[in-house]
Design a protein around this motif. Structure first.
Motif, PDB file in Angstrom:
ATOM      1  N   CYS A   8      -5.792  22.463  16.077  1.00 15.31           N
ATOM      2  CA  CYS A   8      -4.827  22.303  15.105  1.00 15.31           C
ATOM      3  C   CYS A   8      -4.891  20.782  14.562  1.00 15.31           C
ATOM      4  O   CYS A   8      -5.485  19.953  15.223  1.00 15.31           O
ATOM      5  N   LYS A   9      -4.158  20.642  13.361  1.00 10.79           N
ATOM      6  CA  LYS A   9      -4.137  19.332  12.876  1.00 10.79           C
ATOM      7  C   LYS A   9      -2.945  19.410  11.955  1.00 10.79           C
ATOM      8  O   LYS A   9      -2.532  20.251  11.489  1.00 10.79           O
ATOM      9  N   VAL A  10      -2.492  17.908  11.664  1.00  9.19           N
ATOM     10  CA  VAL A  10      -1.131  17.703  10.993  1.00  9.19           C
ATOM     11  C   VAL A  10      -2.038  17.024   9.706  1.00  9.19           C
ATOM     12  O   VAL A  10      -2.963  16.052   9.396  1.00  9.19           O
ATOM     13  N   ILE A  11      -1.443  17.817   8.474  1.00 12.33           N
ATOM     14  CA  ILE A  11      -1.924  17.183   7.233  1.00 12.33           C
ATOM     15  C   ILE A  11      -0.544  16.661   6.591  1.00 12.33           C
ATOM     16  O   ILE A  11       0.512  17.253   6.384  1.00 12.33           O
ATOM     17  N   GLU A  12      -0.637  15.380   6.319  1.00 14.04           N
ATOM     18  CA  GLU A  12       0.662  14.552   5.614  1.00 14.04           C
ATOM     19  C   GLU A  12       0.217  14.313   3.881  1.00 14.04           C
ATOM     20  O   GLU A  12      -1.039  13.829   3.678  1.00 14.04           O
ATOM     21  N   TYR A  13       1.100  14.963   3.210  1.00 10.37           N
ATOM     22  CA  TYR A  13       0.822  14.775   1.509  1.00 10.37           C
ATOM     23  C   TYR A  13       1.674  13.723   1.274  1.00 10.37           C
ATOM     24  O   TYR A  13       2.911  13.332   1.533  1.00 10.37           O
ATOM     25  N   TYR A  14       1.152  12.832   0.229  1.00  8.08           N
ATOM     26  CA  TYR A  14       1.740  11.462  -0.420  1.00  8.08           C
ATOM     27  C   TYR A  14       1.369  11.933  -1.834  1.00  8.08           C
ATOM     28  O   TYR A  14       0.264  12.406  -2.198  1.00  8.08           O
ATOM     29  N   SER A  15       2.164  11.340  -2.719  1.00  8.78           N
ATOM     30  CA  SER A  15       2.012  11.502  -4.077  1.00  8.78           C
ATOM     31  C   SER A  15       1.999   9.809  -4.552  1.00  8.78           C
ATOM     32  O   SER A  15       2.818   8.924  -3.935  1.00  8.78           O
ATOM     33  N   GLN A  16       1.235   9.538  -5.665  1.00 10.05           N
ATOM     34  CA  GLN A  16       0.846   8.124  -5.995  1.00 10.05           C
ATOM     35  C   GLN A  16       2.085   7.867  -7.077  1.00 10.05           C
ATOM     36  O   GLN A  16       2.439   8.622  -7.517  1.00 10.05           O
ATOM     37  N   SER A  17       2.494   6.461  -6.717  1.00  9.46           N
ATOM     38  CA  SER A  17       3.624   6.026  -7.761  1.00  9.46           C
ATOM     39  C   SER A  17       2.973   4.934  -8.815  1.00  9.46           C
ATOM     40  O   SER A  17       2.165   4.184  -8.329  1.00  9.46           O
ATOM     41  N   TYR A  18       3.186   5.024  -9.792  1.00  5.28           N
ATOM     42  CA  TYR A  18       2.602   3.907 -11.065  1.00  5.28           C
ATOM     43  C   TYR A  18       4.138   3.265 -11.796  1.00  5.28           C
ATOM     44  O   TYR A  18       5.104   3.607 -11.754  1.00  5.28           O
ATOM     45  N   PHE A  19       3.645   1.974 -12.053  1.00  6.20           N
ATOM     46  CA  PHE A  19       4.689   1.412 -12.684  1.00  6.20           C
ATOM     47  C   PHE A  19       3.972   0.820 -13.945  1.00  6.20           C
ATOM     48  O   PHE A  19       2.697   0.749 -14.199  1.00  6.20           O
ATOM     49  N   PHE A  20       4.723   0.308 -15.116  1.00  3.28           N
ATOM     50  CA  PHE A  20       4.117  -0.155 -16.336  1.00  3.28           C
ATOM     51  C   PHE A  20       3.851  -1.486 -16.189  1.00  3.28           C
ATOM     52  O   PHE A  20       4.618  -2.373 -15.839  1.00  3.28           O
ATOM     53  N   ASN A  21       2.528  -1.996 -16.775  1.00  2.91           N
ATOM     54  CA  ASN A  21       2.109  -3.083 -16.386  1.00  2.91           C
ATOM     55  C   ASN A  21       2.181  -3.836 -17.931  1.00  2.91           C
ATOM     56  O   ASN A  21       0.944  -3.720 -18.692  1.00  2.91           O
ATOM     57  N   ASN A  22       3.216  -4.465 -18.122  1.00  5.16           N
ATOM     58  CA  ASN A  22       3.199  -5.085 -19.549  1.00  5.16           C
ATOM     59  C   ASN A  22       3.000  -6.660 -19.516  1.00  5.16           C
ATOM     60  O   ASN A  22       3.858  -7.213 -20.456  1.00  5.16           O
ATOM     61  N   LEU A  23       2.506  -7.011 -18.699  1.00  6.73           N
ATOM     62  CA  LEU A  23       2.362  -8.674 -18.326  1.00  6.73           C
ATOM     63  C   LEU A  23       1.177  -9.424 -19.273  1.00  6.73           C
ATOM     64  O   LEU A  23       1.038 -10.460 -19.007  1.00  6.73           O
ATOM     65  N   LYS A  24       0.727  -8.513 -19.954  1.00  9.31           N
ATOM     66  CA  LYS A  24      -0.599  -8.991 -20.813  1.00  9.31           C
ATOM     67  C   LYS A  24      -0.211 -10.113 -22.045  1.00  9.31           C
ATOM     68  O   LYS A  24       1.036  -9.871 -22.541  1.00  9.31           O
TER      69      LYS A  24
END
Length: 172
Positions: free
Chosen positions: A156-172
Motif C-alpha cells: 500500500c502507498k499514499v499518494i498526495e496530490y499538489y497543484s502549482q500556484s503562480y503569480f504575475f511577475n511584473n518587477l522588470k
C-alpha cells in the motif's frame, strides 16, 4: 297542402321528443351507474384510509405493552406478579459499570507507516503565460489537492496530490 306540411312538422317534433326522452332515460341510467361507482370508490377509499391509519399507529405509535385504559370491573390478568410481590424483597439499585468506546481511527493513523508518493500536477505551458501582459509567470508554491490510498496487492502507498500556484511577475 298546408295541413300536410304541418302534419310532417308535427311528426318530426314527436320523433324529436321521443328521441330526447330516450336520451334522458339513458343519461339517467348512466348517472345512476356512475353514482354507484362513486359510492363503491368512496367506501373503498374509507377502508384504505382506515388501514393506513391503523398501520401508521402501529408503526409510529407507542410501542409499550402497558395499557393505561383499564376497564372498570375487569380484572387485569397480567398484573398478578406485581400485585403478589412482597415489597420487602425489592433489591437495591443495580449498578452497571460504564464502558468505553474505541476511538475511530483518523486518516493519519490509518496511513501511518505507509510510503508516501508525492505527485505534482504542473500547469500547462500555455497557461503559465500572463493573459494581461504576456510575460512568463513565476512558480511560487504548491497547493494540496487530495490524498488517495492506492492498494497494490501486498503493498500500500499514499499518494498526495499538489497543484502549482503562480503569480504575475511584473518587477522588470
Amino acid at each position: 297542402m298546408a295541413s300536410s306540411a304541418k302534419d310532417i312538422q308535427l311528426r318530426e317534433l314527436k320523433d324529436t321528443v321521443s328521441q330526447l326522452k330516450t336520451m334522458i332515460a339513458e343519461q339517467t341510467e348512466l348517472i345512476k351507474a356512475l353514482r354507484l361507482i362513486i359510492d363503491e370508490k368512496t367506501s373503498h377509499e374509507k377502508a384504505l384510509q382506515e388501514q393506513v391509519d391503523y398501520l401508521t399507529k402501529k408503526l409510529f405509535g407507542p410501542s409499550s405493552e402497558r395499557r393505561s385504559d383499564d376497564i372498570p370491573g375487569q380484572q387485569n390478568l397480567f398484573d398478578e406478579a406485581e400485585v403478589e410481590q412482597d415489597p420487602s424483597l425489592l433489591e437495591g439499585e443495580t449498578v452497571i459499570r460504564e464502558h468505553t468506546r474505541k476511538k475511530k481511527a483518523a486518516h493519519e493513523e490509518l496511513f501511518k507507516g505507509l510510503k508516501v508518493e508525492k505527485v505534482v500536477v504542473p500547469l500547462p505551458e500555455e497557461d503559465q503565460i500572463c493573459p494581461v501582459c504576456g510575460t512568463q509567470m513565476v512558480l511560487i508554491g504548491e497547493e494540496y489537492v487530495r490524498r488517495e490510498l492506492e492498494f497494490i496487492p501486498a503493498t500500500c502507498k499514499v499518494i498526495e496530490y499538489y497543484s502549482q500556484s503562480y503569480f504575475f511577475n511584473n518587477l522588470k
